[in-house]
Scaffold this active site. Structure first.
Site, PDB file in Angstrom:
ATOM      1  N   ASP A  22     -24.662 -30.306 -32.738  1.00 45.55           N
ATOM      2  CA  ASP A  22     -23.690 -29.646 -33.316  1.00 45.55           C
ATOM      3  C   ASP A  22     -24.129 -27.995 -33.389  1.00 45.55           C
ATOM      4  OD1 ASP A  22     -21.862 -28.732 -35.163  1.00 45.55           O
ATOM      5  OD2 ASP A  22     -22.910 -28.918 -36.855  1.00 45.55           O
ATOM      6  N   ASP A  71     -16.193 -23.934 -33.723  1.00 41.90           N
ATOM      7  CA  ASP A  71     -17.034 -25.093 -34.090  1.00 41.90           C
ATOM      8  C   ASP A  71     -16.882 -26.504 -33.285  1.00 41.90           C
ATOM      9  OD1 ASP A  71     -18.260 -26.962 -35.719  1.00 41.90           O
ATOM     10  OD2 ASP A  71     -16.844 -27.341 -37.288  1.00 41.90           O
TER      11      ASP A  71
END
Length: 434
Positions: A317, A109
């Site tokens: 992201d 992530d």
């Protein structure tokens, strides 16, 4: 009990040069070039339509979690509430930990920092496909003390300290992990990669919830000091890059991720990154506006600016599928897109802007404009994606404040994060050719 991270991200296979330092010294040998393969989560979906719908559903939950986390951070922690963090990303990587090593698949992530895996003894653990790591069987394991700077880096996630450093993260979907912060030897990749000693990670003894499905832990590539990129630091030139294949790609090919010299990107557009002291893990990008067919969309000036209290702004992201725009920007953009397409949209229960797919339907050109004059020009397949068979739907949605640049918009772009130079570079690239 304290918060969590909103995660989001990437899967990789790499080979590391061995080092000879002890785990507590956290020393590394420089790497000349490092390539990793990113594997997109599937969660057992039988076809591309199911995979896409599941990714979109996770994307919406992630966006809501990120918004709630940012709003809570701005308001400040309350004694009666547990701050929330973000929960799982869209990509997996192969990792081996310990001496002798134990392998597992980790969710990766770009929106979080902590590296962690489930550990014995397990007070409560979810089912994982590989053996759970037992630190008592590893000769390279050592706990992090309360006086260590990386224990301080846990911030509000630290659960109190007597001698050893402990943590507790609660994720936005209700998943939770807690355990000891420790140093270990890590090998990253599915092959016989060399061990890297002295990586700080979370050895988690209590893990609950559904947010970690398919993975046996997490690897953070955010900007904080506990993330993998920050711990490797100058040894990989403080940078990494990736190139994501389209979400609709049905082949078995993986997307590449590079560290160090392998991240070099000539002929790219480069923009400054923005640091947010309230949310230091996120990669904020300086969007000034959006153009459609070469014309500016009627979005108020400053809509995407990061505010002094840490609100607003736009982050990039890898763990969010769609792009989500502040409602002040999304509403006029959606209206402009609909006006530019000479076809009546299809009513869709999800609220998405969808059209019946046809060969002669002309889609507009769209670009994000950045501070300094750089433009991120999106081909139609990066903002309209097939859903429900013969429908094309806009791969964007609205948010309350923070905007998120998602991974559909990043597909077939080589994107470089340079934490030392505080820049982000991007270049249109056929990712399956790298």
């Amino acid at each position: 009990m304290e918060c969590s991270k909103l995660l989001g991200v990437l899967a990789f296979i790499c080979f590391l040069i061995p080092v000879m330092s002890s785990s507590s010294e956290r020393q590394f040998t420089a790497w000349s070039k490092l390539r990793v393969n990113l594997t997109r989560r599937s969660e057992g979906e039988s076809n591309s339509a199911e995979r896409l719908r599941s990714a979109v559903d996770r994307s919406k939950r992630r966006m809501n979690t990120i918004e709630a986390f940012v709003e809570q951070q701005i308001a400040g922690p309350l004694d009666t509430e547990t701050p929330i963090r973000v929960g799982s990303g869209e990509f997996l990587m192969s990792v081996a930990v310990g001496t002798p090593s134990v392998s597992f698949e980790a969710i990766v992530d770009t929106g979080s920092d902590l590296i962690w895996t489930q550990c014995m003894p397990c007070q409560s653990c979810y089912t994982q496909p590989t053996p759970i790591f037992d630190p008592s069987q590893s000769s390279s394991y050592s706990t992090v003390s309360c006086t260590d700077s990386l224990c301080d880096a846990l911030g509000a996630f630290q659960t109190g300290c007597t001698s050893d450093c402990t943590f507790d993260y609660m994720y936005g979907d209700g998943s939770e992990t807690s355990g000891d912060l420790a140093y270990e030897s890590f090998s990253i990749g599915s092959g016989s990669g060399s061990m890297v000693q002295g990586i700080a990670f979370g050895c988690s003894h209590d893990n609950q919830g559904r947010g970690f499905s398919q993975g046996s832990g997490l690897v953070g590539l955010g900007r904080g000091s506990l993330s993998l990129i920050s711990q490797l630091g100058s040894k990989v030139d403080n940078k990494f890059s990736y190139c994501l294949l389209p979400i609709t790609d049905s082949s078995s090919q993986t997307s590449p991720l590079f560290f160090g010299e392998g991240s070099s990107l000539s002929g790219a557009n480069t923009i400054p990154l923005i640091k947010n002291s309230v949310n230091p893990s996120f990669w904020y990008i300086p969007v000034t506006g959006i153009t459609l067919n070469g014309n500016p969309v009627n979005i108020p000036a400053g809509t995407f600016d990061l505010q002094s209290d840490g609100s607003g702004g736009m982050i990039i992201d890898s763990g969010t599928t769609y792009t989500y725009l502040n409602e002040v920007a999304y509403s006029p953009l959606r209206e402009a897109i609909q006006s530019s397409i000479d076809v009546t949209p299809v009513e869709d229960s999800s609220g998405d802007l969808c059209y019946q797919k046809s060969d002669n339907m002309a889609l507009p050109s769209l670009a994000f404009n950045f501070h300094g004059g750089a433009n991120y020009n999106l081909p139609p397949e990066n903002f309209f994606i097939p859903q429900y068979g013969d429908l094309l739907c806009l791969a964007m949605g609205s948010s309350r404040g923070l905007s998120i640049f998602g991974n559909v918009q990043q597909q077939n772009f080589h994107i470089l994060y340079d934490n030392a130079q505080n820049t982000l570079s991007f270049k249109p690239t056929k990712c399956d050719s790298l």
